[in-house]
Design a protein around this motif. Structure first.
Motif, PDB file in Angstrom:
ATOM      1  N   SER A  52       0.840  -1.187   0.000  1.00 57.38           N
ATOM      2  CA  SER A  52       0.000   0.000   0.000  1.00 57.38           C
ATOM      3  C   SER A  52       0.876   1.237   0.000  1.00 57.38           C
ATOM      4  N   PHE A  53       0.524   2.198  -0.826  1.00 54.01           N
ATOM      5  CA  PHE A  53       1.264   3.462  -0.903  1.00 54.01           C
ATOM      6  C   PHE A  53       0.573   4.485  -0.002  1.00 54.01           C
ATOM      7  N   THR A  54       1.336   5.025   0.930  1.00 54.84           N
ATOM      8  CA  THR A  54       0.788   5.985   1.880  1.00 54.84           C
ATOM      9  C   THR A  54       1.525   7.310   1.766  1.00 54.84           C
ATOM     10  N   ARG A  55       0.837   8.375   2.145  1.00 49.91           N
ATOM     11  CA  ARG A  55       1.411   9.710   2.185  1.00 49.91           C
ATOM     12  C   ARG A  55       0.749  10.486   3.318  1.00 49.91           C
ATOM     13  N   THR A  56       1.417  11.502   3.772  1.00 54.38           N
ATOM     14  CA  THR A  56       0.881  12.368   4.823  1.00 54.38           C
ATOM     15  C   THR A  56       0.194  13.560   4.186  1.00 54.38           C
ATOM     16  N   ALA A  57      -1.057  13.785   4.550  1.00 55.41           N
ATOM     17  CA  ALA A  57      -1.815  14.892   3.975  1.00 55.41           C
ATOM     18  C   ALA A  57      -1.171  16.224   4.343  1.00 55.41           C
ATOM     19  N   GLU A  58      -1.118  17.126   3.381  1.00 52.37           N
ATOM     20  CA  GLU A  58      -0.437  18.409   3.610  1.00 52.37           C
ATOM     21  C   GLU A  58      -1.211  19.309   4.563  1.00 52.37           C
ATOM     22  N   ILE A  59      -2.535  19.202   4.597  1.00 51.36           N
ATOM     23  CA  ILE A  59      -3.330  20.114   5.433  1.00 51.36           C
ATOM     24  C   ILE A  59      -3.598  19.509   6.806  1.00 51.36           C
ATOM     25  N   GLU A  60      -4.219  18.359   6.843  1.00 54.04           N
ATOM     26  CA  GLU A  60      -4.600  17.768   8.124  1.00 54.04           C
ATOM     27  C   GLU A  60      -3.474  16.974   8.768  1.00 54.04           C
ATOM     28  N   LYS A  67      -2.795  13.861   8.279  1.00 53.48           N
ATOM     29  CA  LYS A  67      -3.145  12.456   8.448  1.00 53.48           C
ATOM     30  C   LYS A  67      -2.436  11.600   7.400  1.00 53.48           C
ATOM     31  N   GLU A  68      -2.254  10.338   7.769  1.00 53.17           N
ATOM     32  CA  GLU A  68      -1.649   9.395   6.828  1.00 53.17           C
ATOM     33  C   GLU A  68      -2.738   8.796   5.955  1.00 53.17           C
ATOM     34  N   LEU A  69      -2.589   8.954   4.647  1.00 52.02           N
ATOM     35  CA  LEU A  69      -3.589   8.486   3.700  1.00 52.02           C
ATOM     36  C   LEU A  69      -3.019   7.359   2.851  1.00 52.02           C
ATOM     37  N   THR A  70      -3.874   6.375   2.547  1.00 53.75           N
ATOM     38  CA  THR A  70      -3.517   5.329   1.590  1.00 53.75           C
ATOM     39  C   THR A  70      -4.000   5.780   0.219  1.00 53.75           C
ATOM     40  N   VAL A  71      -3.064   6.066  -0.666  1.00 54.67           N
ATOM     41  CA  VAL A  71      -3.394   6.653  -1.964  1.00 54.67           C
ATOM     42  C   VAL A  71      -3.358   5.634  -3.093  1.00 54.67           C
ATOM     43  N   GLY A  72      -2.883   4.428  -2.828  1.00 54.23           N
ATOM     44  CA  GLY A  72      -2.830   3.420  -3.883  1.00 54.23           C
ATOM     45  C   GLY A  72      -2.314   2.104  -3.354  1.00 54.23           C
ATOM     46  N   ARG A  73      -2.359   1.091  -4.215  1.00 51.78           N
ATOM     47  CA  ARG A  73      -1.852  -0.233  -3.850  1.00 51.78           C
ATOM     48  C   ARG A  73      -1.336  -0.923  -5.107  1.00 51.78           C
ATOM     49  N   SER A  74      -0.536  -1.980  -4.892  1.00 52.35           N
ATOM     50  CA  SER A  74       0.013  -2.734  -6.010  1.00 52.35           C
ATOM     51  C   SER A  74       0.372  -4.133  -5.547  1.00 52.35           C
ATOM     52  N   THR A  75       0.341  -5.081  -6.494  1.00 52.16           N
ATOM     53  CA  THR A  75       0.772  -6.449  -6.237  1.00 52.16           C
ATOM     54  C   THR A  75       2.212  -6.611  -6.712  1.00 52.16           C
ATOM     55  N   ILE A  76       3.075  -7.091  -5.828  1.00 52.32           N
ATOM     56  CA  ILE A  76       4.493  -7.243  -6.132  1.00 52.32           C
ATOM     57  C   ILE A  76       4.880  -8.717  -5.968  1.00 52.32           C
ATOM     58  N   VAL A  77       5.546  -9.258  -6.979  1.00 52.92           N
ATOM     59  CA  VAL A  77       6.061 -10.630  -6.933  1.00 52.92           C
ATOM     60  C   VAL A  77       7.580 -10.556  -6.796  1.00 52.92           C
ATOM     61  N   MET A  78       8.148 -11.280  -5.818  1.00 54.85           N
ATOM     62  CA  MET A  78       9.578 -11.176  -5.523  1.00 54.85           C
ATOM     63  C   MET A  78      10.205 -12.562  -5.453  1.00 54.85           C
ATOM     64  N   GLN A  79      11.465 -12.643  -5.881  1.00 54.18           N
ATOM     65  CA  GLN A  79      12.248 -13.881  -5.787  1.00 54.18           C
ATOM     66  C   GLN A  79      13.728 -13.550  -5.888  1.00 54.18           C
ATOM     67  N   VAL A  80      14.539 -14.181  -5.057  1.00 51.68           N
ATOM     68  CA  VAL A  80      15.996 -14.033  -5.104  1.00 51.68           C
ATOM     69  C   VAL A  80      16.549 -15.127  -6.006  1.00 51.68           C
ATOM     70  N   LYS A  81      17.371 -14.726  -6.977  1.00 48.02           N
ATOM     71  CA  LYS A  81      17.926 -15.671  -7.946  1.00 48.02           C
ATOM     72  C   LYS A  81      19.433 -15.509  -8.022  1.00 48.02           C
ATOM     73  N   ALA A  82      20.106 -16.571  -8.443  1.00 46.52           N
ATOM     74  CA  ALA A  82      21.562 -16.557  -8.609  1.00 46.52           C
ATOM     75  C   ALA A  82      21.899 -16.465 -10.081  1.00 46.52           C
ATOM     76  N   LEU A  83      22.852 -15.586 -10.393  1.00 49.69           N
ATOM     77  CA  LEU A  83      23.397 -15.499 -11.738  1.00 49.69           C
ATOM     78  C   LEU A  83      24.785 -16.095 -11.696  1.00 49.69           C
ATOM     79  N   THR A  84      25.014 -17.191 -12.414  1.00 46.86           N
ATOM     80  CA  THR A  84      26.283 -17.911 -12.371  1.00 46.86           C
ATOM     81  C   THR A  84      27.269 -17.288 -13.325  1.00 46.86           C
ATOM     82  N   ASN A  85      28.461 -16.951 -12.817  1.00 39.74           N
ATOM     83  CA  ASN A  85      29.556 -16.419 -13.629  1.00 39.74           C
ATOM     84  C   ASN A  85      30.758 -17.337 -13.483  1.00 39.74           C
ATOM     85  N   PRO A  86      30.899 -18.357 -14.321  1.00 39.88           N
ATOM     86  CA  PRO A  86      32.027 -19.285 -14.182  1.00 39.88           C
ATOM     87  C   PRO A  86      33.362 -18.611 -14.428  1.00 39.88           C
TER      88      PRO A  86
END
Length: 307
Positions: free
Chosen positions: A190-198, A200-219
């Motif tokens: 969730s993307f949050t920001r602090t409102a400039e006037i009040e 308050k912390e607002l949730t302004v958006g969201r996103s789905t994130i897929v993550m994985q750690v991988k190895a790159l082999t360098n012989p």
């Protein structure tokens, strides 16, 4: 005819030549005097030399095989990356968005392309790579959402404006021993920001994130495996047709959507189709969403939408 001189060689046939004289038996069957038959000793010596050469060749081939086995068992240098795939996104307003990712406290950053103005942006380059260590369990991924806005006083130069920030823990991304990748995680941020006037912390958006750690082999290229060249090795004069890498593509064609709420004539709504490719275990391999399509009340009167 006078008697021939005993030293005169012209009176009789020459040895080895055919003739009718008493000294010739026909030269076709007589062996040459300068060709010597190989003796048993010569053949034995030649055999010993050939056997020695064959033994040396076998020793050289055994040594090369041992070197190849040693190189195959030697550890290789690896570099690790965090593979990040941006999935479905949703924001409160229709703007041109892009996302930026980095590990908290690290300088390296990666960002997507800028989407079209919409509330649910789709990015063409939604897959990003960050350089990491194999152990990232103590790290946090910082995902920032930006707007691509234009200043009315200078419409030719758009600028990026930070909308909100979200964080994801990488504690579950542990690479098993002797493995080259961690498990694949799908998380919502969730993307949050602090409102400039009040303030308050607002949730302004969201996103789905897929993550994985991988190895790159360098012989290590300084000690490359070698090919044993011998009479039994495959011929080098062997052609191969031009190979083209395989590319898999999947097209989704949606003709109709059912079970939609019945809309009033004055209402406006949009429809969005999402395609998610799953493994048998339920892991998400790829996720993509279509653009927002307007729902026409005439076609949605029965809870159906057709195109």
């Amino acid at each position: 005819m006078t008697d021939a001189d005993p030293g005169d060689e012209t009176t009789g046939p020459k040895p080895g030549l055919s003739g009718d004289g008493e000294g010739g038996d026909g030269g076709d069957d007589a062996p040459g005097e300068d060709i010597a038959e190989p003796t048993v000793e010569d053949l034995r010596r030649e055999k010993e030399v050939l056997e020695q050469q064959l033994d040396d060749s076998r020793k050289a081939m055994d040594e090369l095989r041992r070197q190849n086995e040693t190189l195959a068992k030697a550890p290789t240098s690896r570099s690790w990356v965090l593979d990040i795939a941006v999935g479905e996104c949703e924001f409160a307003s229709a703007f041109a968005y892009f996302l930026e990712v980095q590990l908290e406290g690290h300088a390296e950053k990666r960002r997507t392309d800028v989407s079209l103005p919409t509330e649910r942006p789709v990015f063409a380059n939604g897959t990003l790579l960050l350089s990491v260590d194999a152990n990232v369990r103590k790290e946090k991924l910082k995902v920032s959402a930006y707007l691509n806005v234009v200043d009315p006083s200078n419409p030719g130069s758009p600028s990026a404006k930070l909308l909100g920030i979200g964080f994801l823990s990488l504690e579950e991304l542990q690479v098993p021993e002797n493995a080259t990748a961690s498990k694949r995680l799908v998380r919502n941020v969730s993307f949050t920001r602090t409102a400039e006037i009040e303030g308050k912390e607002l949730t302004v958006g969201r996103s789905t994130i897929v993550m994985q750690v991988k190895a790159l082999t360098n012989p290590d290229t300084t000690k490359s495996p070698v090919t044993i060249e011998s009479a039994l090795a495959p011929s080098l004069d062997k052609s191969l047709w031009q190979a083209k890498p395989f590319e898999s593509r999947l097209r989704l064609l949606v003709h109709r959507a059912d079970a939609l709420p019945v809309l009033e004539e004055t209402s406006q709504s949009v429809f969005r189709a999402a395609l998610r490719l799953l493994q048998p275990g339920g892991h998400v391999l790829h996720e993509v969403a279509s653009r927002s399509l307007k729902v026409v009340p005439v076609t949605s009167s029965l809870g159906q939408v057709s195109w």
